[in-house]
Write a protein that holds these residues in place. Sequence first.
Motif, PDB file in Angstrom:
ATOM      1  N   ALA A 110       0.948  -1.317   0.040  1.00 14.11           N
ATOM      2  CA  ALA A 110       0.061  -0.111  -0.059  1.00 14.11           C
ATOM      3  C   ALA A 110       0.894   1.189   0.001  1.00 14.11           C
ATOM      4  O   ALA A 110       0.251   2.364  -0.390  1.00 14.11           O
ATOM      5  N   THR A 111       2.143   1.131   0.306  1.00 14.11           N
ATOM      6  CA  THR A 111       3.071   2.353   0.479  1.00 14.11           C
ATOM      7  C   THR A 111       3.032   2.756  -1.100  1.00 14.11           C
ATOM      8  O   THR A 111       3.143   3.950  -1.547  1.00 14.11           O
ATOM      9  N   ASP A 112       3.273   1.877  -1.935  1.00 16.55           N
ATOM     10  CA  ASP A 112       3.470   1.864  -3.432  1.00 16.55           C
ATOM     11  C   ASP A 112       2.125   2.349  -4.140  1.00 16.55           C
ATOM     12  O   ASP A 112       1.944   3.280  -5.073  1.00 16.55           O
ATOM     13  N   TYR A 113       1.067   1.466  -3.680  1.00 15.43           N
ATOM     14  CA  TYR A 113      -0.282   1.798  -4.343  1.00 15.43           C
ATOM     15  C   TYR A 113      -1.243   1.909  -3.369  1.00 15.43           C
ATOM     16  O   TYR A 113      -1.668   0.827  -2.598  1.00 15.43           O
ATOM     17  N   PRO A 114      -1.619   3.218  -2.755  1.00 13.92           N
ATOM     18  CA  PRO A 114      -2.628   3.209  -1.607  1.00 13.92           C
ATOM     19  C   PRO A 114      -3.936   2.262  -1.901  1.00 13.92           C
ATOM     20  O   PRO A 114      -4.716   2.058  -1.106  1.00 13.92           O
ATOM     21  N   GLU A 115      -4.336   2.154  -3.186  1.00 13.97           N
ATOM     22  CA  GLU A 115      -5.517   1.321  -3.513  1.00 13.97           C
ATOM     23  C   GLU A 115      -5.397  -0.085  -3.290  1.00 13.97           C
ATOM     24  O   GLU A 115      -6.402  -0.734  -3.307  1.00 13.97           O
ATOM     25  N   PHE A 116      -4.186  -0.534  -2.652  1.00 13.82           N
ATOM     26  CA  PHE A 116      -4.206  -1.842  -2.137  1.00 13.82           C
ATOM     27  C   PHE A 116      -4.519  -2.150  -0.575  1.00 13.82           C
ATOM     28  O   PHE A 116      -4.578  -2.962   0.139  1.00 13.82           O
TER      29      PHE A 116
END
Length: 133
Positions: A110-116
């Motif tokens: 989620a650090t890379d992709y908050p939508e995770f």
Amino acid sequence: MNNTEIQIQFPEPGNWKRFILTAIFPDSNGFVQSRRFTRDNIPADQAPALAAAVTVIASMGEDWQAVQVWARLDDFINFDRRTDEPTSVESIWLTVEAVNPQGGRRTFTATDYPEFIITDPAAVAFFKHFTKQ
């Protein structure tokens, strides 16, 4: 320690219809169980939540394609909430291992992709359905 998670393997990265979903969870005696599912034996009422999660996974930028995903249930703390919103909400947190055409391998969170971080109640229900919570 939480022994509950869902793992999804994509043997053909980019082919989102072919996968193996493994639910890992403790049974009532505390023993860790695992159950495997394919697209053909996902209950029809759970298919939309799985499709929504796969959409999030498939929308990764760059040239990365998921090969394995770990999904865990945790609370999302909403620091930017309005006063009428809850402080935290149950959510699904994804960790994605992906490959690129050059053979590179990387793990995304989620650090890379908050939508995770998926806060949709249907995703939480999906997780609980397969992990027997």
